[in-house]
Design a protein around this motif. Sequence first.
Motif, PDB file in Angstrom:
ATOM      1  N   HIS A   1       1.198  -0.809  -0.085  1.00 61.95           N
ATOM      2  CA  HIS A   1      -0.082   0.065   0.051  1.00 61.95           C
ATOM      3  C   HIS A   1       0.515   1.141  -0.263  1.00 61.95           C
ATOM      4  O   HIS A   1       0.627   2.465  -0.519  1.00 61.95           O
ATOM      5  N   LEU A   2       2.021   1.200   0.836  1.00 60.93           N
ATOM      6  CA  LEU A   2       2.666   2.602   0.716  1.00 60.93           C
ATOM      7  C   LEU A   2       3.688   2.646  -0.816  1.00 60.93           C
ATOM      8  O   LEU A   2       3.825   3.855  -1.099  1.00 60.93           O
ATOM      9  N   ALA A   3       4.095   1.595  -1.353  1.00 62.18           N
ATOM     10  CA  ALA A   3       4.719   1.789  -2.346  1.00 62.18           C
ATOM     11  C   ALA A   3       3.691   2.097  -3.437  1.00 62.18           C
ATOM     12  O   ALA A   3       4.510   2.363  -4.158  1.00 62.18           O
ATOM     13  N   ARG A   4       2.598   1.440  -3.685  1.00 60.38           N
ATOM     14  CA  ARG A   4       1.879   2.362  -4.333  1.00 60.38           C
ATOM     15  C   ARG A   4       1.263   3.312  -4.314  1.00 60.38           C
ATOM     16  O   ARG A   4       0.901   3.896  -5.797  1.00 60.38           O
ATOM     17  N   LEU A   5       1.947   3.881  -3.124  1.00 57.13           N
ATOM     18  CA  LEU A   5       1.655   5.197  -3.492  1.00 57.13           C
ATOM     19  C   LEU A   5       2.718   6.599  -3.828  1.00 57.13           C
ATOM     20  O   LEU A   5       2.435   7.787  -4.311  1.00 57.13           O
ATOM     21  N   ARG A   6       3.747   5.913  -3.791  1.00 57.01           N
ATOM     22  CA  ARG A   6       4.993   6.051  -4.590  1.00 57.01           C
ATOM     23  C   ARG A   6       5.411   6.183  -5.577  1.00 57.01           C
ATOM     24  O   ARG A   6       5.948   6.577  -6.555  1.00 57.01           O
ATOM     25  N   LEU A   7       4.815   5.043  -6.476  1.00 55.36           N
ATOM     26  CA  LEU A   7       5.419   3.730  -7.631  1.00 55.36           C
ATOM     27  C   LEU A   7       4.378   3.938  -8.598  1.00 55.36           C
ATOM     28  O   LEU A   7       3.868   3.647  -8.117  1.00 55.36           O
ATOM     29  N   PRO A   8       4.330   5.133  -9.699  1.00 58.11           N
ATOM     30  CA  PRO A   8       2.948   4.812 -10.639  1.00 58.11           C
ATOM     31  C   PRO A   8       2.968   3.809 -11.004  1.00 58.11           C
ATOM     32  O   PRO A   8       2.114   3.342 -11.532  1.00 58.11           O
ATOM     33  N   ALA A   9       3.946   3.118 -10.907  1.00 56.87           N
ATOM     34  CA  ALA A   9       4.277   1.465 -12.172  1.00 56.87           C
ATOM     35  C   ALA A   9       3.188   0.567 -10.999  1.00 56.87           C
ATOM     36  O   ALA A   9       2.410  -0.438 -11.472  1.00 56.87           O
ATOM     37  N   LEU A  10       3.146   0.579 -10.055  1.00 54.22           N
ATOM     38  CA  LEU A  10       2.341  -0.328  -8.743  1.00 54.22           C
ATOM     39  C   LEU A  10       1.586   0.246  -8.842  1.00 54.22           C
ATOM     40  O   LEU A  10       0.594  -0.610  -8.982  1.00 54.22           O
ATOM     41  N   GLN A  11       0.794   1.192  -9.478  1.00 54.94           N
ATOM     42  CA  GLN A  11      -0.272   2.588  -8.751  1.00 54.94           C
ATOM     43  C   GLN A  11      -0.960   1.644 -10.306  1.00 54.94           C
ATOM     44  O   GLN A  11      -2.222   1.318 -10.094  1.00 54.94           O
TER      45      GLN A  11
ATOM     46  N   LEU B   1      -0.703  -1.202 -11.487  1.00 51.19           N
ATOM     47  CA  LEU B   1      -1.205  -2.284 -10.990  1.00 51.19           C
ATOM     48  C   LEU B   1      -1.600  -2.986 -10.554  1.00 51.19           C
ATOM     49  O   LEU B   1      -2.456  -3.487 -10.549  1.00 51.19           O
ATOM     50  N   PHE B   2      -1.698  -1.973  -8.973  1.00 53.36           N
ATOM     51  CA  PHE B   2      -2.648  -2.192  -8.338  1.00 53.36           C
ATOM     52  C   PHE B   2      -4.055  -1.666  -9.233  1.00 53.36           C
ATOM     53  O   PHE B   2      -5.847  -2.621  -9.058  1.00 53.36           O
ATOM     54  N   GLU B   3      -4.467  -1.022 -10.006  1.00 52.47           N
ATOM     55  CA  GLU B   3      -5.819  -0.045 -10.882  1.00 52.47           C
ATOM     56  C   GLU B   3      -5.962  -1.630 -11.754  1.00 52.47           C
ATOM     57  O   GLU B   3      -6.980  -1.972 -12.307  1.00 52.47           O
TER      58      GLU B   3
ATOM     59  N   THR C   1      -9.123 -11.813 -14.573  1.00 50.07           N
ATOM     60  CA  THR C   1      -7.607 -12.179 -14.785  1.00 50.07           C
ATOM     61  C   THR C   1      -6.505 -12.542 -13.962  1.00 50.07           C
ATOM     62  O   THR C   1      -7.013 -12.525 -12.447  1.00 50.07           O
ATOM     63  N   TRP C   2      -5.441 -13.022 -14.145  1.00 55.49           N
ATOM     64  CA  TRP C   2      -4.339 -13.672 -13.395  1.00 55.49           C
ATOM     65  C   TRP C   2      -4.156 -12.771 -12.159  1.00 55.49           C
ATOM     66  O   TRP C   2      -4.538 -12.741 -10.901  1.00 55.49           O
ATOM     67  N   GLN C   3      -3.945 -11.191 -12.734  1.00 53.69           N
ATOM     68  CA  GLN C   3      -3.719  -9.847 -11.098  1.00 53.69           C
ATOM     69  C   GLN C   3      -5.044 -10.106 -10.747  1.00 53.69           C
ATOM     70  O   GLN C   3      -4.690  -9.779  -9.426  1.00 53.69           O
ATOM     71  N   GLY C   4      -5.902 -10.457 -10.985  1.00 55.52           N
ATOM     72  CA  GLY C   4      -7.259  -9.921 -10.262  1.00 55.52           C
ATOM     73  C   GLY C   4      -7.087 -11.209  -8.755  1.00 55.52           C
ATOM     74  O   GLY C   4      -7.581 -11.050  -7.828  1.00 55.52           O
ATOM     75  N   VAL C   5      -6.982 -12.265  -9.304  1.00 50.98           N
ATOM     76  CA  VAL C   5      -7.094 -13.285  -8.565  1.00 50.98           C
ATOM     77  C   VAL C   5      -6.334 -13.624  -7.935  1.00 50.98           C
ATOM     78  O   VAL C   5      -5.760 -14.064  -6.949  1.00 50.98           O
ATOM     79  N   LEU C   6      -4.664 -13.828  -8.155  1.00 49.95           N
ATOM     80  CA  LEU C   6      -3.689 -13.499  -7.281  1.00 49.95           C
ATOM     81  C   LEU C   6      -3.214 -12.295  -6.657  1.00 49.95           C
ATOM     82  O   LEU C   6      -2.998 -12.138  -5.625  1.00 49.95           O
ATOM     83  N   LEU C   7      -3.310 -11.136  -7.046  1.00 50.78           N
ATOM     84  CA  LEU C   7      -3.044  -9.581  -6.732  1.00 50.78           C
ATOM     85  C   LEU C   7      -3.869  -8.676  -5.963  1.00 50.78           C
ATOM     86  O   LEU C   7      -4.389  -8.083  -5.601  1.00 50.78           O
TER      87      LEU C   7
ATOM     88  N   PRO D   1      -6.315  -9.856  -4.120  1.00 51.29           N
ATOM     89  CA  PRO D   1      -6.364  -9.794  -2.630  1.00 51.29           C
ATOM     90  C   PRO D   1      -5.224  -8.886  -1.721  1.00 51.29           C
ATOM     91  O   PRO D   1      -5.285  -8.673  -0.518  1.00 51.29           O
ATOM     92  N   ALA D   2      -3.759  -8.404  -2.102  1.00 48.99           N
ATOM     93  CA  ALA D   2      -3.071  -7.548  -1.526  1.00 48.99           C
ATOM     94  C   ALA D   2      -3.013  -6.586  -1.573  1.00 48.99           C
ATOM     95  O   ALA D   2      -2.509  -6.348  -0.951  1.00 48.99           O
ATOM     96  N   PHE D   3      -4.274  -5.996  -2.482  1.00 50.31           N
ATOM     97  CA  PHE D   3      -4.078  -4.329  -2.259  1.00 50.31           C
ATOM     98  C   PHE D   3      -5.152  -4.241  -2.061  1.00 50.31           C
ATOM     99  O   PHE D   3      -6.625  -5.027  -1.671  1.00 50.31           O
ATOM    100  N   HIS D   4      -5.502  -2.849  -0.892  1.00 47.92           N
ATOM    101  CA  HIS D   4      -6.567  -1.941  -0.485  1.00 47.92           C
ATOM    102  C   HIS D   4      -6.697  -0.810  -1.644  1.00 47.92           C
ATOM    103  O   HIS D   4      -5.977  -0.317  -1.124  1.00 47.92           O
ATOM    104  N   ASN D   5      -8.398  -0.599  -1.476  1.00 52.05           N
ATOM    105  CA  ASN D   5      -8.846   0.437  -1.838  1.00 52.05           C
ATOM    106  C   ASN D   5      -8.342   1.947  -1.170  1.00 52.05           C
ATOM    107  O   ASN D   5      -7.786   2.928  -1.703  1.00 52.05           O
TER     108      ASN D   5
END
Length: 179
Positions: free
Chosen positions: A10-20, A22-24, A34-40, A42-46
């Motif tokens: 969560h902290l990294a996605r606020l700082r890194l556009p590439a991670l943001q 990926l979150f989206e 998608t594989w991102q929706g299934v695997l990733l 659950p690791a991200f939060h709104n």
Amino acid sequence: LMVAVFLGLHLARLRLPALQALFEASAYVPQAVTWQGVLLGPAFHNHWFHLLGDQLSLYVFGALCEIILGPALFWLVAGAGLWLSNPLTQLAYWPWLKAYWPAAYAHFAAEGDYGSSNAVFALVGAYCALLRRKGWLLLPFSVYGAFICYARQSLIALHHPLSLALGYGLIALLLRHRK
């Protein structure tokens, strides 16, 4: 470990556009899984409130379950909650909604979901399977799961009670086989 990873993401996605980005792209959306929706997903939060609520609950119930069940069963239950609950929710409700409530089906198909609350509910369910008086914890979490669906006007949030049942069922099944 899970709490640290989720907070760090969560902290990294606020700082890194590439991670943001990926979150989206990582929401679990039933009409476009998608594989991102299934695997990733659950690791991200709104937002912070969502993240902190999930992580506090994960820390409390995760610690209890890991101590009682051991690391292998802890990871089995948490992993099942994280990665199986959304696909199982989709499989359980999709046909019924499509056949009997088309407007809700369209809404459900387009919803996006993030977060580790699936793991929290699965761990609470597992913990309840170990208790003699299960109702004192199962009932409030079941009501809370239904409240989340109502408050968010979200059918995909039905993964909360399904995750509770998944965690409970896994441990109840294992306990039955140990007898």
